[in-house]
Design an enzyme around this catalytic site. Sequence first.
Site, PDB file in Angstrom:
ATOM      1  N   TYR A  25      32.718  31.851  35.726  1.00  0.00           N
ATOM      2  CA  TYR A  25      33.898  32.151  36.542  1.00  0.00           C
ATOM      3  C   TYR A  25      35.036  32.534  35.619  1.00  0.00           C
ATOM      4  CZ  TYR A  25      37.812  31.478  39.794  1.00  0.00           C
ATOM      5  OH  TYR A  25      38.932  31.658  40.563  1.00  0.00           O
TER       6      TYR A  25
ATOM      7  N   ASP B  55      36.283  33.380  27.157  1.00  0.00           N
ATOM      8  CA  ASP B  55      37.166  32.823  28.166  1.00  0.00           C
ATOM      9  C   ASP B  55      37.211  31.320  27.932  1.00  0.00           C
ATOM     10  OD1 ASP B  55      38.521  31.838  30.309  1.00  0.00           O
ATOM     11  OD2 ASP B  55      37.377  32.936  31.837  1.00  0.00           O
TER      12      ASP B  55
ATOM     13  N   LYS C 135      44.790  26.247  31.921  1.00  0.00           N
ATOM     14  CA  LYS C 135      44.559  24.809  32.092  1.00  0.00           C
ATOM     15  C   LYS C 135      45.261  23.970  31.017  1.00  0.00           C
ATOM     16  CE  LYS C 135      40.878  25.736  35.217  1.00  0.00           C
ATOM     17  NZ  LYS C 135      39.722  26.579  35.291  1.00  0.00           N
TER      18      LYS C 135
HETATM   19  C1  LIG Z   1      39.884  28.032  35.934  1.00  0.00           C
HETATM   20  C2  LIG Z   1      39.316  29.183  35.198  1.00  0.00           C
HETATM   21  C3  LIG Z   1      39.896  30.461  35.269  1.00  0.00           C
HETATM   22  C4  LIG Z   1      41.014  30.784  36.206  1.00  0.00           C
HETATM   23  O1  LIG Z   1      42.173  30.072  35.894  1.00  0.00           O
HETATM   24  P1  LIG Z   1      43.301  29.887  37.051  1.00  0.00           P
HETATM   25  O2  LIG Z   1      44.417  29.236  36.314  1.00  0.00           O
HETATM   26  O3  LIG Z   1      42.663  29.033  38.091  1.00  0.00           O
HETATM   27  O4  LIG Z   1      43.632  31.232  37.545  1.00  0.00           O
HETATM   28  C5  LIG Z   1      39.398  31.444  34.447  1.00  0.00           C
HETATM   29  N1  LIG Z   1      38.371  31.204  33.617  1.00  0.00           N
HETATM   30  C6  LIG Z   1      37.786  29.994  33.524  1.00  0.00           C
HETATM   31  C7  LIG Z   1      36.672  29.784  32.556  1.00  0.00           C
HETATM   32  C8  LIG Z   1      38.224  28.960  34.335  1.00  0.00           C
HETATM   33  O5  LIG Z   1      37.606  27.769  34.283  1.00  0.00           O
END
Ligand SMILES: *Cc1c(COP(=O)(O)O)cnc(C)c1O
Length: 426
Positions: free
Chosen positions: A142, A237, A265
Amino acid sequence: MSRSEELFERAKKVLPGGVNSPVRAFRAVGGSPRFVVKGLGSHILDEDGLEYIDYIGSWGPMVLGHSHPDILKAVYDRMVNGLSFGAPTALEIEMAEKMISMVPNIEMVRMVNSGTEAVMSALRLARGATGRDKIIKFEGCYHGHSDSMLVGAGSGALTQGEPDSKGVTKGAAQDTLMAQYNDLASVERLLDANLGQVAAVIVEPVAANMGVVPPKNGFLQGLRDLCDKHGALLIFDEVITGFRLAAGGAQEYFGVRADLVTFGKIIGGGMPVGAYAGSRALMEQVAPCGPVYQAGTLSGNPVAMAAGLAQLQILTDHPEVYTVMETSAQYIANHLRASAEKHGVKMQVNQVGSLLCPYFTDTPVDCFAAAKTSDTKKYAKYFNEMLLRGVYLAPSQFEAMFVSSAHTQKDLAFTVQAADESLAAL
Ligand SMILES: *Cc1c(COP(=O)(O)O)cnc(C)c1O
């Protein structure tokens, strides 16, 4: 009716599904979401006065637990001087310098407001810098909810992806190619079939949005080599893994270099912050230096920077938190395995650093297809048994359990006891 149930009924009238982000709605596990009043350390308290040991930690940000006094103080101290200016502040430099000192292979940083934005912007930069359109991503990873990342493997997966959400156009999806996690051959096939057209390969270095799936030995280095061979950029990511696996994130933990890194995060300490980073040469392609446009009214917001910077400072002042969290996660994982065996429950427990996930399956989970073999009804039952006992887990099989440095020995002992009883009750 409990107070949380009452609030949920009220919420459903004014918020789609009663929530502002889908997984909070408990649809995968049944029942009604708990409305949270406050958090302290590893615990949260809900509207009915019930207390839980929290293993969501706001989905990752609260790596030091809730309401850390140093972070709260940094926010108070900053906010009395004003909340936002839309002009530069010294804090943004401090934040960038701090990140660059912690994370390998990055020379410049651009702050944004969420992980979604970080990824969306990094992809634009990769395309702008390479002059290529296509992106390879992995099934089950994701990367936020931008159009080109809400894509599933279509029938023509070798050439193009299919929209995974209504409202995503074929046009936005067609440049996203889908590979299989931990399967280098699937990446190589896509690169060969799209020679000279792939701008970047984007990967969660530890996949933590299909439960927790660690990279096999050599997988990340293999991606690095394939990207080098094909002139594509490698994007890690690290919205979850950044500052969590190690101070330097997955690049440090696995010893593999990425060209661009996205953060979110943890970097905000609980405030809405994201960032992307890379070499000077790449990052100077971004406006106002270069031709890749990207902006943000609240980007680098001083209060958010104060919170994030305080959290990163604690992580660098106390590097031992990484071993503490990993040891805690191993302790839970080992006890889960033992309890599952004792009660005859089919279970695989994946764990990397402070991330772990029990899957209700016999199949070792190394990719999305394997993750999907988990009995999600069993997970739902397990989740609810744990909740009853005061342990707050992710309300979906396909999410990680986040251990923080605030989880105490007592919390851990309580958790594994609750898990033992919950597995016995399945
Ligand atoms: C949570 C997440 C996102 C998106 O971040 P948001 O702050 O919710 O937009 C993107 N990549 C990864 C790996 C994530 O866990």
